[in-house]
Design a protein around this motif. Structure first.
Motif, PDB file in Angstrom:
ATOM      1  N   GLY A  83     -38.206  42.026  -7.018  1.00 54.85           N
ATOM      2  CA  GLY A  83     -38.801  41.692  -8.536  1.00 54.85           C
ATOM      3  C   GLY A  83     -37.785  40.939  -9.413  1.00 54.85           C
ATOM      4  O   GLY A  83     -37.954  41.108 -10.730  1.00 54.85           O
ATOM      5  N   PHE A  84     -37.266  39.978  -8.696  1.00 47.64           N
ATOM      6  CA  PHE A  84     -36.666  38.980  -9.644  1.00 47.64           C
ATOM      7  C   PHE A  84     -37.313  37.694  -9.655  1.00 47.64           C
ATOM      8  O   PHE A  84     -37.891  37.198  -8.894  1.00 47.64           O
ATOM      9  CB  PHE A  84     -35.423  38.339  -8.724  1.00 47.64           C
ATOM     10  N   ASP A  85     -37.181  37.177 -11.011  1.00 52.97           N
ATOM     11  CA  ASP A  85     -37.806  35.937 -11.476  1.00 52.97           C
ATOM     12  C   ASP A  85     -36.751  35.045 -12.095  1.00 52.97           C
ATOM     13  O   ASP A  85     -35.476  35.679 -12.239  1.00 52.97           O
ATOM     14  CB  ASP A  85     -38.910  36.011 -12.767  1.00 52.97           C
ATOM     15  N   ASP A  86     -36.923  33.791 -12.465  1.00 46.81           N
ATOM     16  CA  ASP A  86     -35.961  33.180 -12.893  1.00 46.81           C
ATOM     17  C   ASP A  86     -35.054  33.703 -14.149  1.00 46.81           C
ATOM     18  O   ASP A  86     -34.068  33.685 -14.329  1.00 46.81           O
ATOM     19  CB  ASP A  86     -36.415  31.681 -13.221  1.00 46.81           C
ATOM     20  N   ALA A  87     -36.059  34.323 -15.170  1.00 48.63           N
ATOM     21  CA  ALA A  87     -35.191  35.120 -16.308  1.00 48.63           C
ATOM     22  C   ALA A  87     -34.162  36.156 -15.861  1.00 48.63           C
ATOM     23  O   ALA A  87     -33.230  36.062 -16.315  1.00 48.63           O
ATOM     24  CB  ALA A  87     -36.381  35.586 -17.020  1.00 48.63           C
ATOM     25  N   ARG A  88     -34.721  36.988 -14.887  1.00 46.88           N
ATOM     26  CA  ARG A  88     -33.702  37.934 -14.419  1.00 46.88           C
ATOM     27  C   ARG A  88     -32.385  37.304 -13.709  1.00 46.88           C
ATOM     28  O   ARG A  88     -31.542  37.712 -14.059  1.00 46.88           O
ATOM     29  CB  ARG A  88     -34.530  38.943 -13.302  1.00 46.88           C
ATOM     30  N   LEU A  89     -32.738  36.407 -13.017  1.00 43.53           N
ATOM     31  CA  LEU A  89     -31.572  35.669 -12.306  1.00 43.53           C
ATOM     32  C   LEU A  89     -30.673  34.951 -13.488  1.00 43.53           C
ATOM     33  O   LEU A  89     -29.371  35.236 -13.329  1.00 43.53           O
ATOM     34  CB  LEU A  89     -32.001  34.566 -11.441  1.00 43.53           C
ATOM     35  N   ASP A  90     -31.231  34.422 -14.343  1.00 46.68           N
ATOM     36  CA  ASP A  90     -30.268  34.009 -15.453  1.00 46.68           C
ATOM     37  C   ASP A  90     -29.557  35.072 -16.230  1.00 46.68           C
ATOM     38  O   ASP A  90     -28.425  34.722 -16.622  1.00 46.68           O
ATOM     39  CB  ASP A  90     -31.011  33.253 -16.495  1.00 46.68           C
ATOM     40  N   VAL A  91     -30.164  36.200 -16.230  1.00 43.62           N
ATOM     41  CA  VAL A  91     -29.344  37.419 -17.123  1.00 43.62           C
ATOM     42  C   VAL A  91     -28.059  37.742 -16.110  1.00 43.62           C
ATOM     43  O   VAL A  91     -26.880  37.683 -16.623  1.00 43.62           O
ATOM     44  CB  VAL A  91     -30.153  38.506 -17.183  1.00 43.62           C
ATOM     45  N   VAL A  92     -28.406  37.551 -14.808  1.00 40.95           N
ATOM     46  CA  VAL A  92     -27.165  38.184 -13.724  1.00 40.95           C
ATOM     47  C   VAL A  92     -26.290  37.143 -14.013  1.00 40.95           C
ATOM     48  O   VAL A  92     -25.090  37.335 -14.002  1.00 40.95           O
ATOM     49  CB  VAL A  92     -27.841  38.200 -12.418  1.00 40.95           C
ATOM     50  N   ARG A  93     -26.643  35.669 -14.244  1.00 34.07           N
ATOM     51  CA  ARG A  93     -25.583  34.695 -13.867  1.00 34.07           C
ATOM     52  C   ARG A  93     -24.890  34.669 -15.430  1.00 34.07           C
ATOM     53  O   ARG A  93     -23.523  34.696 -15.140  1.00 34.07           O
ATOM     54  CB  ARG A  93     -26.290  33.301 -14.145  1.00 34.07           C
ATOM     55  N   ARG A  94     -25.407  35.245 -16.645  1.00 33.31           N
ATOM     56  CA  ARG A  94     -24.614  35.412 -17.525  1.00 33.31           C
ATOM     57  C   ARG A  94     -23.566  36.549 -17.561  1.00 33.31           C
ATOM     58  O   ARG A  94     -22.292  36.455 -18.000  1.00 33.31           O
ATOM     59  CB  ARG A  94     -25.562  35.771 -18.561  1.00 33.31           C
ATOM     60  N   TRP A  95     -24.016  37.606 -16.800  1.00 27.86           N
ATOM     61  CA  TRP A  95     -23.104  38.878 -16.584  1.00 27.86           C
ATOM     62  C   TRP A  95     -21.945  38.384 -15.657  1.00 27.86           C
ATOM     63  O   TRP A  95     -20.839  38.475 -16.129  1.00 27.86           O
ATOM     64  CB  TRP A  95     -23.583  40.004 -15.860  1.00 27.86           C
ATOM     65  N   LEU A  96     -22.222  37.456 -14.828  1.00 26.28           N
ATOM     66  CA  LEU A  96     -21.193  37.151 -13.826  1.00 26.28           C
ATOM     67  C   LEU A  96     -20.148  36.001 -14.285  1.00 26.28           C
ATOM     68  O   LEU A  96     -18.904  36.148 -14.124  1.00 26.28           O
ATOM     69  CB  LEU A  96     -21.865  36.524 -12.705  1.00 26.28           C
ATOM     70  N   ALA A  97     -20.703  35.151 -15.689  1.00 27.72           N
ATOM     71  CA  ALA A  97     -19.901  34.557 -16.294  1.00 27.72           C
ATOM     72  C   ALA A  97     -18.592  35.110 -16.909  1.00 27.72           C
ATOM     73  O   ALA A  97     -17.589  34.602 -17.137  1.00 27.72           O
ATOM     74  CB  ALA A  97     -20.615  33.463 -17.290  1.00 27.72           C
ATOM     75  N   ASP A  98     -18.857  36.354 -17.346  1.00 26.06           N
ATOM     76  CA  ASP A  98     -17.987  37.162 -18.012  1.00 26.06           C
ATOM     77  C   ASP A  98     -16.820  37.990 -16.850  1.00 26.06           C
ATOM     78  O   ASP A  98     -16.218  38.759 -17.538  1.00 26.06           O
ATOM     79  CB  ASP A  98     -18.617  38.171 -19.017  1.00 26.06           C
TER      80      ASP A  98
END
Ligand SMILES: NC(=O)C1=CN([C@@H]2O[C@H](COP(=O)(O)OP(=O)(O)OC[C@H]3O[C@@H](n4cnc5c(N)ncnc54)[C@H](OP(=O)(O)O)[C@@H]3O)[C@@H](O)[C@H]2O)C=CC1
Ligand SMILES: O=C(O)C1=N[C@H](C(=O)O)C[C@H](O)C1
Length: 252
Positions: A83-98
């Motif tokens: 159920g992952f699309d590019d928008a969801r992946l971007d959210v995960v990347r933002r969380w990981l950046a912190d």
């Protein structure tokens, strides 16, 4: 002196995949199953149990919250839920950046054969004018088309675009809704749900006077376990987001 075992938690532990993962972790001499998290449980239990890695096989509606919780608590995550699309992946990347140092390995399919099917399909894509995907699964699957089919389609479409391939030949002007499948990127994807099936996919390529069919069958959920355990062992040394099991394999 015995080396300490890696403490692992499983989200969705009573589900079809989660139960299989729990059994695989229990059977692995270097891993220790410390928490089994089900719907309605407080995920704090996995932190209290000392988990270093959490594995998620739940539901597309649940997985984001589980990932957010783990990243926020410094727990590495292996995600098999789809159920992952590019928008969801971007959210995960933002969380990981912190959360420097935290790793997430996310793959819509952990079966080695399925990974190879996608690699081979991507390689074949530029040579054929036509391609369609048929994915076939057990009827209790929540999502359609499968995450694997969607990723395969996106990779094929990217390979066709890079090769300058134009639209596929298709003279259909009249069709019942759904008769030509769902378009993922430009690729028609057809989803079959049938009792007796586990997880299967065919990629059909058509050219002048020839058809190439690449097919993969998961006949049992044990097919996903070597890939899941590989990811569990690797995720702690891969900060950030790793997309796809192929990144953990030597496919050269
Ligand atoms: N990457 C891969 O290789 C594979 C991926 N999958 C994917 O894995 C996912 C799960 O598939 P499957 O095991 O067949 O599904 P199941 O429905 O059998 O299992 C999902 C489990 O997760 C539980 N759950 C739901 N929400 C939460 C939550 N917030 N926290 C903890 N547990 C929760 C469900 O509980 P309840 O029933 O009470 O809601 C259920 O026990 C799907 O997205 C599927 O596509 C499947 C096979 C291989
Ligand atoms: O739900 C399943 O069963 C599966 N889901 C994954 C997907 O959607 O691609 C992987 C595999 O196909 C089994």
């Amino acid at each position: 002196m015995t080396a300490s075992r890696l403490p692992v938690a499983v989200f969705g532990a009573r589900g079809r995949m989660g139960a299989t993962v729990c059994a695989a972790v229990r059977a692995a001499p270097d891993l220790e199953l410390v928490a089994e998290v089900e719907a309605g449980d407080d995920p704090q239990m996995l932190v209290d149990a000392g988990a270093r890695v959490a594995v998620d096989f739940t539901h597309p509606d649940a997985v984001m919250e589980n990932i957010r919780f783990c990243i926020g608590h410094g727990v590495h995550v292996v995600v098999g839920t789809t159920g992952f699309d590019d928008a969801r992946l971007d959210v995960v990347r933002r969380w990981l950046a912190d959360a420097p140092g935290v790793g997430v390995v996310l793959a819509p399919n952990f079966a080695l054969g399925a990974v190879l099917m996608m690699v081979f399909a991507e390689k074949a894509a530029k040579y054929f004018p036509s391609v369609e995907i048929i994915e076939l699964h057990h009827p209790r699957k929540a999502d359609a088309p499968s995450g694997t089919a969607q990723l395969t389609a996106r990779r094929i479409a990217a390979a066709r675009a890079a090769a300058g391939r134009g639209p596929m030949p298709d003279a259909t002007t009249t069709a019942l809704d759904g008769a030509r499948g769902a378009r993922v990127a430009e690729v028609p994807v057809h989803a079959v749900r049938l009792s007796g099936l586990v997880a299967h996919q065919e990629v059909l390529f058509g050219g002048d006077g020839e058809i190439l069919t690449i097919r993969h069958d998961s006949l049992d959920r044990s097919s996903f376990m070597p890939g899941v355990l590989l990811a569990v062992r690797a995720v702690g040394s891969r900060p950030g987001l790793t997309l796809g099991l192929e990144n953990l394999l030597d496919l050269d």
